[in-house]
Design a protein around this motif. Sequence first.
Motif, PDB file in Angstrom:
ATOM      1  N   ALA A 298       0.813  -1.218   0.000  1.00  0.00           N
ATOM      2  CA  ALA A 298       0.000   0.000   0.000  1.00  0.00           C
ATOM      3  C   ALA A 298       0.845   1.266   0.000  1.00  0.00           C
ATOM      4  CB  ALA A 298      -0.940   0.000   1.206  1.00  0.00           C
ATOM      5  N   SER A 299       2.132   1.150   0.325  1.00  0.00           N
ATOM      6  CA  SER A 299       3.000   2.335   0.330  1.00  0.00           C
ATOM      7  C   SER A 299       3.065   2.984  -1.050  1.00  0.00           C
ATOM      8  CB  SER A 299       4.414   1.957   0.793  1.00  0.00           C
ATOM      9  OG  SER A 299       5.052   1.102  -0.158  1.00  0.00           O
ATOM     10  N   CYS A 300       2.757   2.211  -2.096  1.00  0.00           N
ATOM     11  CA  CYS A 300       2.809   2.742  -3.455  1.00  0.00           C
ATOM     12  C   CYS A 300       1.739   3.805  -3.697  1.00  0.00           C
ATOM     13  CB  CYS A 300       2.666   1.621  -4.478  1.00  0.00           C
ATOM     14  SG  CYS A 300       1.000   0.904  -4.553  1.00  0.00           S
TER      15      CYS A 300
ATOM     16  N   GLU B  91      -2.517  -4.135  -8.963  1.00  0.00           N
ATOM     17  CA  GLU B  91      -3.516  -3.695  -9.941  1.00  0.00           C
ATOM     18  C   GLU B  91      -4.755  -3.145  -9.240  1.00  0.00           C
ATOM     19  OE1 GLU B  91      -2.798  -6.522 -13.818  1.00  0.00           O
ATOM     20  OE2 GLU B  91      -3.670  -7.430 -12.035  1.00  0.00           O
ATOM     21  N   LYS B  92      -5.091  -3.714  -8.090  1.00  0.00           N
ATOM     22  CA  LYS B  92      -6.209  -3.171  -7.304  1.00  0.00           C
ATOM     23  C   LYS B  92      -5.873  -1.767  -6.801  1.00  0.00           C
ATOM     24  CE  LYS B  92      -7.996  -7.628  -5.603  1.00  0.00           C
ATOM     25  NZ  LYS B  92      -6.960  -8.626  -5.803  1.00  0.00           N
ATOM     26  N   HIS B  93      -4.626  -1.566  -6.369  1.00  0.00           N
ATOM     27  CA  HIS B  93      -4.215  -0.222  -5.940  1.00  0.00           C
ATOM     28  C   HIS B  93      -4.303   0.770  -7.095  1.00  0.00           C
ATOM     29  CE1 HIS B  93      -3.321  -1.520  -2.005  1.00  0.00           C
ATOM     30  NE2 HIS B  93      -2.155  -2.077  -2.238  1.00  0.00           N
ATOM     31  N   LYS B  94      -3.973   0.301  -8.279  1.00  0.00           N
ATOM     32  CA  LYS B  94      -4.095   1.153  -9.465  1.00  0.00           C
ATOM     33  C   LYS B  94      -5.556   1.557  -9.674  1.00  0.00           C
ATOM     34  CE  LYS B  94      -2.915   1.128 -14.429  1.00  0.00           C
ATOM     35  NZ  LYS B  94      -4.253   1.241 -15.035  1.00  0.00           N
ATOM     36  N   ASP B  95      -6.472   0.603  -9.538  1.00  0.00           N
ATOM     37  CA  ASP B  95      -7.902   0.909  -9.652  1.00  0.00           C
ATOM     38  C   ASP B  95      -8.340   1.915  -8.592  1.00  0.00           C
ATOM     39  OD1 ASP B  95      -8.172  -0.806 -11.772  1.00  0.00           O
ATOM     40  OD2 ASP B  95      -9.062  -2.443 -10.611  1.00  0.00           O
ATOM     41  N   PHE B  96      -7.814   1.767  -7.380  1.00  0.00           N
ATOM     42  CA  PHE B  96      -8.167   2.664  -6.279  1.00  0.00           C
ATOM     43  C   PHE B  96      -7.768   4.096  -6.628  1.00  0.00           C
ATOM     44  CE2 PHE B  96      -8.044   4.600  -2.098  1.00  0.00           C
ATOM     45  CZ  PHE B  96      -9.086   3.973  -1.428  1.00  0.00           C
ATOM     46  N   LEU B  97      -6.539   4.258  -7.098  1.00  0.00           N
ATOM     47  CA  LEU B  97      -6.067   5.595  -7.466  1.00  0.00           C
ATOM     48  C   LEU B  97      -6.864   6.161  -8.629  1.00  0.00           C
ATOM     49  CD1 LEU B  97      -2.198   5.098  -7.183  1.00  0.00           C
ATOM     50  CD2 LEU B  97      -3.616   6.536  -5.706  1.00  0.00           C
ATOM     51  N   GLU B  98      -7.123   5.345  -9.631  1.00  0.00           N
ATOM     52  CA  GLU B  98      -7.832   5.842 -10.809  1.00  0.00           C
ATOM     53  C   GLU B  98      -9.271   6.231 -10.478  1.00  0.00           C
ATOM     54  OE1 GLU B  98      -7.213   2.924 -13.875  1.00  0.00           O
ATOM     55  OE2 GLU B  98      -5.168   3.666 -14.283  1.00  0.00           O
TER      56      GLU B  98
END
Length: 364
Positions: A13-15, A140-147
């Motif tokens: 999650a640090s990303c 990839e889930k973190h990417k979705d969260f940010l987007e």
Amino acid sequence: MVRIDSIGDNILASCLLEPLHLKYPEAKITIICQNHITELYKNSPFVDKIIGIDKKQLTENATYQNDFFKRLKGVKYDIVLHSTYSREPLGDLLCANIIGPIKVGFAGDLNNISKEQKKITDEIYTHLIPLQESYKSELEKHKDFLEFLGIEGNSLKPRVWLTENDRNFVDNLLKGKNISAKKYIVLFAGAQYEMRLYEHFGKALRSYLSENKYSIIALGSEEDFEINQKNLDDVDVPTLNLSGKTTIRQAAAIIENAYFTIGTETGLAHIACAVNAPNIVLLGGGHFGRFMPYSNLTSIVSLPLDCYMCDWKCKFNYAHCVKDVDPLTIEQAIKQFFESGISENPRLFVQEYFNSDKDPMKPN
């Protein structure tokens, strides 16, 4: 941001932090995490405040819980972010007790929460992010969260923010033990659950380390000391068992200086990716592909079985996907690294045979 899960989850999650900071440069970011994980965020230039919790006390001690929630309600936040995909009731309860007009979470799954609980706690959030595809990795889930927040989520990478003191600790340790940087291997054979422990890393390492005169440093929690030592006892090179004797960041600094690391899928494997250390990871079938691999630094060793993707709810006498991995398969991954170094993409070493007479109900 609420992140009350484990070390590896927080490393992944640090990303999110730098993209959030770049999107909201004037905002102050507060992290809520477990007490023993707070050190991971203390040196991040993107975190302004860290609130540590004792999960056991927060769950079982009414006085602790009431006092903590009272303090939480003393501050109003603009946005509450709960980026954990497999939500648990305690994380949802925390979000319910944080004052803020916008609360964003994942619709998620039922790994850590019942269908009835989830139906109730879904109402806490003003926005729930659905999963766009049936299966995605955690990054990839973190990417979705940010987007979902309107932030570009490309090229996400876990981070560990080390200090000069962390690196000085390693320099002094290596000098005291007469070990040179990049001339030792880091081992982490421990894991949160017994089914994921593995006893044969030492057997896989033995020949290559003897030939190349590498030492081994074992890392992990105090509870990992025994399983790490069992593996160290199988090699005939100098070893150092530091299980329970370092902070998380000191362990990360040790990993940063290693020639490569080897062990189970645990927080230290994610730390290795975060500090650019090559790593060989025994990956069982419980969450295969969800958390690893995502880095070209990683070589995965696996025994494919038809019971994969069980979410570690193993229906057999023991976890065959971990316990029945032949050390010779791991040895092939070690051999490939010694001969070829880092690959452009993650490597996968698959064991093609499976013989087990210990479990009459064994999988295929």
